[in-house]
Design a protein around this motif. Structure first.
Motif, short mmCIF file in Angstrom:
data_model
loop_
_atom_site.label_atom_id
_atom_site.label_comp_id
_atom_site.label_asym_id
_atom_site.label_seq_id
_atom_site.Cartn_x
_atom_site.Cartn_y
_atom_site.Cartn_z
N SER A 152 0.86 -1.19 0.00
CA SER A 152 0.00 0.00 0.00
C SER A 152 0.89 1.23 0.00
CB SER A 152 -0.89 0.01 1.24
OG SER A 152 -0.10 0.24 2.41
N PRO A 153 0.36 2.40 -0.38
CA PRO A 153 1.17 3.62 -0.33
C PRO A 153 1.77 3.86 1.05
CG PRO A 153 -0.83 4.03 -1.58
CD PRO A 153 -0.97 2.67 -0.98
N GLU A 154 1.00 3.58 2.10
CA GLU A 154 1.49 3.81 3.47
C GLU A 154 2.63 2.85 3.80
OE1 GLU A 154 -2.40 5.50 2.89
OE2 GLU A 154 -1.67 3.44 2.58
N GLU A 155 2.50 1.59 3.39
CA GLU A 155 3.56 0.62 3.64
C GLU A 155 4.82 0.97 2.88
OE1 GLU A 155 0.99 -3.49 4.36
OE2 GLU A 155 1.41 -2.81 2.31
N ALA A 156 4.65 1.42 1.63
CA ALA A 156 5.81 1.79 0.82
C ALA A 156 6.52 3.01 1.41
CB ALA A 156 5.38 2.08 -0.62
N LEU A 157 5.74 3.98 1.89
CA LEU A 157 6.36 5.16 2.51
C LEU A 157 7.17 4.76 3.74
CD1 LEU A 157 6.77 8.21 2.78
CD2 LEU A 157 4.66 8.28 4.14
N VAL A 191 14.67 11.52 1.31
CA VAL A 191 13.57 10.85 2.00
C VAL A 191 12.70 11.86 2.71
CG1 VAL A 191 12.98 9.24 3.86
CG2 VAL A 191 14.82 8.68 2.25
N GLU A 192 13.32 12.85 3.35
CA GLU A 192 12.56 13.89 4.03
C GLU A 192 11.69 14.68 3.04
OE1 GLU A 192 13.36 17.87 6.80
OE2 GLU A 192 15.00 16.51 6.29
N ALA A 193 12.29 15.06 1.91
CA ALA A 193 11.54 15.81 0.89
C ALA A 193 10.43 14.94 0.29
CB ALA A 193 12.48 16.30 -0.20
N PHE A 194 10.73 13.66 0.05
CA PHE A 194 9.73 12.75 -0.51
C PHE A 194 8.55 12.61 0.45
CE2 PHE A 194 7.91 8.51 -0.93
CZ PHE A 194 7.61 8.48 -2.30
N THR A 195 8.83 12.49 1.75
CA THR A 195 7.76 12.37 2.74
C THR A 195 6.85 13.59 2.71
OG1 THR A 195 9.19 11.02 4.17
CG2 THR A 195 7.27 12.07 5.19
N GLN A 196 7.43 14.77 2.60
CA GLN A 196 6.62 15.99 2.52
C GLN A 196 5.75 15.99 1.27
OE1 GLN A 196 9.47 19.19 2.73
NE2 GLN A 196 10.04 18.73 4.84
N LEU A 197 6.30 15.56 0.14
CA LEU A 197 5.52 15.46 -1.09
C LEU A 197 4.40 14.45 -0.95
CD1 LEU A 197 8.25 15.52 -3.89
CD2 LEU A 197 6.46 17.21 -3.57
N TRP A 198 4.72 13.30 -0.40
CA TRP A 198 3.73 12.22 -0.24
C TRP A 198 2.56 12.70 0.59
CZ3 TRP A 198 1.25 9.30 3.40
CH2 TRP A 198 0.76 8.05 3.02
N GLN A 199 2.83 13.46 1.63
CA GLN A 199 1.76 13.96 2.51
C GLN A 199 0.87 14.98 1.82
OE1 GLN A 199 4.18 15.28 5.80
NE2 GLN A 199 4.17 13.27 6.81
N GLU A 200 1.32 15.55 0.71
CA GLU A 200 0.50 16.48 -0.06
C GLU A 200 -0.49 15.75 -0.97
OE1 GLU A 200 3.27 18.95 -2.13
OE2 GLU A 200 4.14 19.77 -0.28
N ASP A 201 -0.44 14.42 -0.95
CA ASP A 201 -1.36 13.55 -1.70
C ASP A 201 -1.32 13.81 -3.21
OD1 ASP A 201 -3.16 11.51 -2.02
OD2 ASP A 201 -4.91 12.77 -1.70
N PRO A 202 -0.15 13.69 -3.85
CA PRO A 202 -0.08 13.84 -5.31
C PRO A 202 -0.75 12.65 -5.99
CG PRO A 202 2.01 13.05 -4.46
CD PRO A 202 1.17 13.35 -3.26
#
Length: 473
Positions: free
Chosen positions: A395-400, A416-427
């Motif tokens: 799942s997206p959550e498991e992959a993150l 990883v920090e920047a990716f986490t911020q992007l992921w939380q923006e729900d692209p």
């Protein structure tokens, strides 16, 4: 009685408001210039006005087509020369009248209005420094500073209005339109701008015969050929995009399971590159294009290895790990023509790991080019959420969580920090199923207003390079 019915096409509401505002601003500023400087005489004769009108028309005829339904010409040089030669109200008026591109009425009105408005503001900038001279010791720098100010004013007015129109017409982000159509030509434009002052001065002081027009016509030769730099730049980019599509079609024919894998990786990588580079759109687009062919070396891998549903033998895994080198070798002939070092870095090093246990060169940490680290993270996330014949998709959550667990091991912690911020923006790319549905909905219905740089309607992931978890490769 037979009657002909006519239908007037109207632009979208937001675009119409931009066009109307630009036209209104031009009329208002032109009226101000007439009131403020109407007493300044026009020294050009009717024949000279016709000559400069012809130059303006010619500059439009040799324009260069740009992406996203835009174009660029050298009209600004002759507009700025007229700003120097004539009263402030005249150049904007002539620029507004003396061009015809044969477009639909609202595009024509916008082009005339924004060129006229840019010229009017440039005329104000020029006039300001003529009325407020700038000296450096005994040197009067008013002309040089004035033309520089007029050039910058013209450029940013023109570029801002055109970019905004592109965004509204094509529904693309403003930064994307600016980076693709404007940013790369700014330096070239500003370096050419002093030629406008040279043209005006040469016209006032004939060097050939008794008419300054001969000198101006002489300068048209290098100006005409200078446009080929811009033209070749655009053609090269189009050829690059076409090459990418051809290469990806070739890989897809060999390995049907790669559908949409490279495109999703490229979109994740583009967003991540933009994030870590503080919005550098040119860099983000370069990463996007290269990421589209990051797995092109798989063309050199036997099909039975690529499509094997079970575990790989050591020999098969060794063959898979050769695909970055195969890809870099394939593109080597285009190194000096179409492919910049960034492309090779991504293709060759996107499977390197932060801890040095990746392949093919066993690079570690900052030895790995940043663009390769970016694509490597994007590739891993896509692979984890896509699943493989021998591994269920996460799942997206498991992959993150797995990406975060591998921070400082497989991935650059800063990324990883920047990716986490992007992921939380729900692209859109976060959830693969939502991404596939969105792409499927766009198949076969690309609007003529939209330029999808490399967005092909391909769907489905590529197989993993090994029988292990992506984060453990």
């Amino acid at each position: 009685m037979t009657r002909q019915s006519f239908r007037i096409d109207w632009p979208p509401r937001n675009l119409f408001l931009l066009i109307a505002s630009t036209f209104g601003a031009f009329l208002a500023l032109e009226g101000f210039l007439l009131r403020a400087f109407g007493d300044l005489p026009l020294t050009l004769t009717p024949w000279e006005v016709l000559f400069w009108t012809a130059l303006l028309v010619w500059s439009i005829r040799v324009e260069v087509r740009l992406p996203l339904s835009a174009s660029m010409s050298q009209l600004f040089l002759f507009a700025l020369a007229l700003v120097v030669l004539t009263p402030p109200w005249f150049a904007p008026f002539l620029v507004f009248l003396a061009q015809w591109r044969g477009k639909v009425w609202y595009k024509e009105l916008f082009n005339r209005s924004q060129d006229g408005l840019a010229t009017a503001l440039a005329a104000l900038a020029w006039q300001f420094f003529q009325q407020n001279p700038v000296y450096f010791g005994s040197w009067n720098l008013s002309a040089g500073v004035g033309i520089a100010a007029a050039s910058v004013t013209f450029f940013f007015t023109n570029a801002t209005l055109v970019t905004t129109a592109i965004c509204l017409a094509n529904r693309v982000p403003w930064r994307n339109a600016w980076g693709k159509n404007v940013k790369w030509l700014a330096l070239s434009y500003l370096l050419l701008s002093p030629i406008a002052l040279l043209l005006a001065r040469a016209y006032e002081t004939p060097l050939l015969g008794n008419w300054g027009g001969w000198t101006v016509l002489f300068f048209l030769i290098p100006l005409y050929y200078s446009r080929f730099y811009w033209d070749e730049k655009v053609r090269l980019e189009e050829a690059f995009d076409a090459t990418l599509e051809t290469l990806m079609h070739a890989l897809e024919a060999k390995d049907p399971q790669t559908r949409l894998h490279s495109e999703r990786v490229a979109e994740i990588a583009r967003d991540l590159a933009r994030k870590v580079k503080n919005g550098d759109e040119a860099y983000a687009q370069a990463v996007y294009r290269a990421a589209r062919i990051h797995d092109i070396g798989k063309i050199g891998i036997p099909e039975f290895v690529l499509q094997k549903p079970g575990s790989l033998t050591p020999e098969e895994r060794q063959a898979i790990e050769k695909h970055p080198e195969f890809g870099a070798e394939m593109l080597k002939p285009g190194a000096k023509v179409a492919f910049e070092p960034l492309v090779y870095n991504i293709i060759l090093y996107h499977h390197e790991r932060w801890d040095g246990r990746g392949y093919p060169k066993r690079l570690a940490g900052h030895e790995i080019p940043e663009e390769a680290r970016i694509v490597g993270l994007a590739d891993a996330y896509e692979a984890m959420t896509a699943g493989r014949p021998y591994r269920k998709a996460k799942s997206p959550e498991e992959a993150l969580r797995e990406v975060q667990e591998m921070s400082g091991i497989q991935f650059d912690p800063r990324l990883v920090e920047a990716f986490t911020q992007l992921w939380q923006e729900d692209p859109l790319w976060r959830d693969r199923e939502a991404y596939l549905k969105a792409k499927a909905g766009k198949e076969g219905s690309v609007s003529r207003f939209i330029l999808p740089p490399l967005s092909s309607p391909w769907a489905s992931p590529s197989p993993s390079e090994s029988d292990q978890r992506t984060s453990e490769e």
